[in-house]
Design an enzyme around this catalytic site. Structure first.
Site, PDB file in Angstrom:
ATOM      1  N   ARG A 146     -18.605 -30.591 -15.557  1.00  0.00           N
ATOM      2  CA  ARG A 146     -17.341 -31.062 -14.629  1.00  0.00           C
ATOM      3  C   ARG A 146     -16.943 -29.685 -14.043  1.00  0.00           C
ATOM      4  NH1 ARG A 146     -15.962 -33.209 -19.683  1.00  0.00           N
ATOM      5  NH2 ARG A 146     -16.036 -35.260 -19.760  1.00  0.00           N
ATOM      6  N   LYS A 170     -12.597 -31.981 -22.194  1.00  0.00           N
ATOM      7  CA  LYS A 170     -11.370 -32.771 -22.304  1.00  0.00           C
ATOM      8  C   LYS A 170     -11.008 -32.697 -23.563  1.00  0.00           C
ATOM      9  CE  LYS A 170     -11.981 -36.073 -18.655  1.00  0.00           C
ATOM     10  NZ  LYS A 170     -12.258 -37.732 -18.300  1.00  0.00           N
ATOM     11  N   HIS A 241     -17.254 -34.133  -8.112  1.00  0.00           N
ATOM     12  CA  HIS A 241     -18.334 -34.789  -9.309  1.00  0.00           C
ATOM     13  C   HIS A 241     -19.784 -35.476  -8.851  1.00  0.00           C
ATOM     14  CE1 HIS A 241     -16.028 -34.363 -12.799  1.00  0.00           C
ATOM     15  NE2 HIS A 241     -15.692 -35.809 -13.061  1.00  0.00           N
ATOM     16  N   ARG A 244     -22.601 -33.925 -10.663  1.00  0.00           N
ATOM     17  CA  ARG A 244     -22.624 -34.236 -11.946  1.00  0.00           C
ATOM     18  C   ARG A 244     -23.131 -35.633 -12.201  1.00  0.00           C
ATOM     19  NH1 ARG A 244     -19.925 -33.774 -16.899  1.00  0.00           N
ATOM     20  NH2 ARG A 244     -18.671 -35.923 -17.766  1.00  0.00           N
ATOM     21  N   HIS A 267     -19.171 -36.965 -22.951  1.00  0.00           N
ATOM     22  CA  HIS A 267     -18.560 -38.333 -22.903  1.00  0.00           C
ATOM     23  C   HIS A 267     -18.349 -38.467 -24.465  1.00  0.00           C
ATOM     24  CE1 HIS A 267     -20.313 -39.717 -18.915  1.00  0.00           C
ATOM     25  NE2 HIS A 267     -19.021 -38.909 -18.646  1.00  0.00           N
ATOM     26  N   TYR A 276     -24.327 -45.099 -15.644  1.00  0.00           N
ATOM     27  CA  TYR A 276     -25.567 -44.406 -14.883  1.00  0.00           C
ATOM     28  C   TYR A 276     -26.520 -45.371 -15.152  1.00  0.00           C
ATOM     29  CZ  TYR A 276     -22.254 -40.480 -14.662  1.00  0.00           C
ATOM     30  OH  TYR A 276     -21.225 -39.760 -14.135  1.00  0.00           O
TER      31      TYR A 276
END
Length: 295
Positions: A146, A170, A241, A244, A267, A276
């Site tokens: 990110r 995160k 993004h 990414r 993730h 994706y």
């Protein structure tokens, strides 16, 4: 309410270890809710009930806020009231049975491999800032991290000999991401030739700095990638993004397995990564329609 919000944000930071961006988002959403209550002359404890919260969400909708924004606001309010009940500040949770609006899943915009290559050609590597920009773009596309993770990198997080970077995603979760040889070479050139001309002190830990010698900001990177996209004549909408998304899609198109891509992207849930696979299916259909004589 302000003191309770500050207490809640502090809890999220200390006990839950949430990222700064997430903390700011929670605080902003809850203070907007507080303003709504004040304008309606309502007390957040005495008058907060299901209908009050729904009125607030409806007010956001009437202002044209996106479904994702409304859903995020509700998530902040629900977490806040759960915390207040747990800490015995209130007896009942007024948001307990409220459901978030269903989000429409939008397929991420990606660049083709040719567009990525054109974008990566743009920085002028005879300039320190060009070496920096080249290293950043190559690093983003090589790792899929990110933008917030990119600008948070310190020199100590990069191991060029072993070919990996260490980043914090995160919830401050640490992960190791492999680094390709081309990106590693660009980062090495920036560290040896470009960065020393940008930093003001050798004690500066940040890998990527601006012309003042301070850590580059998300807004600073946003301006950089928009500039190069324009110079590369890329007409698609570019977001922080974009590389990414392109990284993940190109990996899957070339045979990478979903679990590995999930790990590299950081993730928590594989369902997030599965978006994706829809992109790659759409692209396969486009290729088929163009190439097959009886499509």
């Amino acid at each position: 309410m302000e003191s309770y919000v500050n207490e809640f944000i502090n809890y999220l930071a200390v006990e839950r270890g949430l990222a700064q961006n997430t903390l700011e988002s929670y605080g902003r959403d809850l203070r907007q809710f507080q303003t709504f209550l004040q304008n309606s002359e309502l007390d957040f404890i005495k008058n907060s009930d299901r209908d009050t919260i729904l009125s607030y969400l409806n007010s956001l909708q009437s202002k044209g806020r996106a479904v994702s924004t409304i859903s995020r606001n509700l998530a902040a309010i629900k977490s806040f009231y759960q915390y207040l009940v747990r800490e015995r500040h209130i007896e009942k949770d007024p948001a307990v049975n409220l459901e978030s609006p269903k989000l429409e899943k939008k397929l991420p915009k990606i660049l083709s491999i040719n567009e990525v290559e054109e974008l990566l050609k743009q920085p002028n590597t005879f300039q320190p800032t060009g070496l920096r920009d080249k290293a950043m773009l190559e690093l983003l596309y090589a790792t899929g991290i990110r933008v917030s993770e990119l600008i948070s990198l310190n020199i100590s997080d990069v191991n060029l000999d072993m070919g990996y970077i260490k980043c914090y995603g995160k919830g401050a979760k640490e992960r190791i991401v492999p680094l390709g040889s081309i990106a590693a070479k660009c980062v090495q050139e920036f560290i040896t030739k470009g960065r020393p001309k940008l930093v003001r002190t050798y004690e500066e830990p940040s890998l990527f700095v601006n012309h003042h010698g301070n850590r580059l900001t998300r807004q600073g990177f946003w301006k950089i990638i928009k500039k190069y996209a324009m110079e590369a004549n890329i007409t698609k909408e570019i977001t922080p993004h974009t590389l990414r998304h392109s990284f993940a899609t190109h990996l899957l198109e070339n045979g990478a397995d979903l679990r590995s891509v999930q790990e590299m992207l950081g993730h928590a849930d594989i369902s997030t990564t599965q978006i994706y696979t829809h992109v790659t299916k759409n692209r396969l259909k486009e290729v088929y329609d163009k190439a097959h004589p009886r499509a």
